[in-house]
Design a protein around this motif. Sequence first.
Motif, PDB file in Angstrom:
ATOM      1  N   ARG A  85      44.384  17.552  37.807  1.00 40.53           N
ATOM      2  CA  ARG A  85      45.466  17.157  37.202  1.00 40.53           C
ATOM      3  C   ARG A  85      46.660  18.052  37.890  1.00 40.53           C
ATOM      4  O   ARG A  85      47.792  17.679  38.325  1.00 40.53           O
ATOM      5  CB  ARG A  85      45.883  17.346  35.961  1.00 40.53           C
ATOM      6  N   LEU A  86      46.332  19.392  37.834  1.00 42.82           N
ATOM      7  CA  LEU A  86      47.251  20.379  38.535  1.00 42.82           C
ATOM      8  C   LEU A  86      47.356  20.113  40.090  1.00 42.82           C
ATOM      9  O   LEU A  86      48.513  20.071  40.590  1.00 42.82           O
ATOM     10  CB  LEU A  86      46.696  21.887  38.268  1.00 42.82           C
ATOM     11  N   PHE A 125      51.874  25.287  36.915  1.00 42.64           N
ATOM     12  CA  PHE A 125      52.884  24.218  36.937  1.00 42.64           C
ATOM     13  C   PHE A 125      54.498  24.722  37.194  1.00 42.64           C
ATOM     14  O   PHE A 125      55.355  24.336  37.931  1.00 42.64           O
ATOM     15  CB  PHE A 125      52.926  23.328  35.964  1.00 42.64           C
ATOM     16  N   SER A 168      57.747  22.934  27.314  1.00 37.17           N
ATOM     17  CA  SER A 168      56.252  23.161  27.308  1.00 37.17           C
ATOM     18  C   SER A 168      55.894  24.198  26.156  1.00 37.17           C
ATOM     19  O   SER A 168      54.975  23.956  25.558  1.00 37.17           O
ATOM     20  CB  SER A 168      56.140  23.908  28.611  1.00 37.17           C
ATOM     21  N   GLU A 214      60.577  24.782  30.527  1.00 40.36           N
ATOM     22  CA  GLU A 214      59.673  25.789  30.141  1.00 40.36           C
ATOM     23  C   GLU A 214      59.900  25.877  28.592  1.00 40.36           C
ATOM     24  O   GLU A 214      58.851  26.024  28.138  1.00 40.36           O
ATOM     25  CB  GLU A 214      59.916  27.002  30.768  1.00 40.36           C
ATOM     26  N   VAL A 248      49.956  17.282  40.586  1.00 43.51           N
ATOM     27  CA  VAL A 248      51.135  17.666  40.211  1.00 43.51           C
ATOM     28  C   VAL A 248      51.820  18.434  41.745  1.00 43.51           C
ATOM     29  O   VAL A 248      52.822  18.361  42.044  1.00 43.51           O
ATOM     30  CB  VAL A 248      51.337  18.902  39.142  1.00 43.51           C
ATOM     31  N   TYR A 286      47.912  22.367  26.832  1.00 45.16           N
ATOM     32  CA  TYR A 286      49.147  22.044  27.458  1.00 45.16           C
ATOM     33  C   TYR A 286      49.274  20.508  28.070  1.00 45.16           C
ATOM     34  O   TYR A 286      48.172  20.013  28.588  1.00 45.16           O
ATOM     35  CB  TYR A 286      49.728  22.910  28.440  1.00 45.16           C
ATOM     36  N   LYS A 287      50.306  19.583  27.623  1.00 43.65           N
ATOM     37  CA  LYS A 287      50.233  18.346  28.089  1.00 43.65           C
ATOM     38  C   LYS A 287      51.425  18.163  29.146  1.00 43.65           C
ATOM     39  O   LYS A 287      52.544  18.182  28.622  1.00 43.65           O
ATOM     40  CB  LYS A 287      50.135  17.363  27.129  1.00 43.65           C
ATOM     41  N   HIS A 288      51.097  18.037  30.545  1.00 46.85           N
ATOM     42  CA  HIS A 288      52.152  18.070  31.252  1.00 46.85           C
ATOM     43  C   HIS A 288      52.736  16.333  31.263  1.00 46.85           C
ATOM     44  O   HIS A 288      51.908  15.442  31.014  1.00 46.85           O
ATOM     45  CB  HIS A 288      51.778  18.087  33.007  1.00 46.85           C
ATOM     46  N   HIS A 333      57.217  24.088  39.775  1.00 40.33           N
ATOM     47  CA  HIS A 333      58.415  23.578  39.472  1.00 40.33           C
ATOM     48  C   HIS A 333      59.683  24.271  40.173  1.00 40.33           C
ATOM     49  O   HIS A 333      60.509  23.612  40.576  1.00 40.33           O
ATOM     50  CB  HIS A 333      58.447  23.434  38.148  1.00 40.33           C
ATOM     51  N   GLN A 365      47.258  27.190  33.791  1.00 39.42           N
ATOM     52  CA  GLN A 365      47.752  25.863  34.628  1.00 39.42           C
ATOM     53  C   GLN A 365      49.050  25.401  34.110  1.00 39.42           C
ATOM     54  O   GLN A 365      50.107  25.257  35.240  1.00 39.42           O
ATOM     55  CB  GLN A 365      46.704  24.617  34.581  1.00 39.42           C
ATOM     56  N   MET A 366      49.593  25.530  33.135  1.00 37.68           N
ATOM     57  CA  MET A 366      50.760  25.393  32.734  1.00 37.68           C
ATOM     58  C   MET A 366      51.937  26.408  33.326  1.00 37.68           C
ATOM     59  O   MET A 366      52.852  25.967  33.847  1.00 37.68           O
ATOM     60  CB  MET A 366      50.990  25.414  31.154  1.00 37.68           C
TER      61      MET A 366
END
Length: 180
Positions: free
Chosen positions: A81-82, A159, A57, A54, A85, A143-145, A163, A155-156
């Motif tokens: 993308r989400l 995630f 991020s 976190e 994940v 945000y870039k996962h 997680h 979406q971050m």
Amino acid sequence: MTKAATLHQLDRLDQELSALFSELECYDDTRLNHRPSDGGWTVLQVLHHLILAETASLGYVRKKLSFNPILDKAGAKAAWRLFVVDFYFRMPTKFKAPKGVDRSALPDESDFESTRERWEAQRKALRHYLSHLPEERFDRELYKHPFAGKMTLRQMLKFFGMHIKRHQKQINRVLKEAAV
């Protein structure tokens, strides 16, 4: 994907974190530092991994916005993308943690109270940062996962929730083994 919706997502995450803390506060540090027989992470190492993820991020987002970039508006690709994940997190397969949040970054031993304080401080910093961002940042791929790619801030946060849920299984397994 508004600021209000993102902050509401953070409220839910904070409730989940509070529930996790309530579950773990009844265990002593010896049990929370128990190394499982498979050589995996202790419960407190899992918590530190989640905190580091976190923190990294938020650091990425801060750095990204520091040079006022042109950001794409989020759409179906970010949602996909989400979903990817989420799909991978539901699989029983183990994944190697990215550098910086892997075993080399985790303390060998720690205590629950300072770990809790660290995570709460990180969440407070996250809330403060998000609260002060302009509305127009919340529908952008900011945000870039590390695996899936660009997503929105909301979406971050989703995630983050996924997680934690993935690692909750690991926490439960280690606690069960430590009780034996």
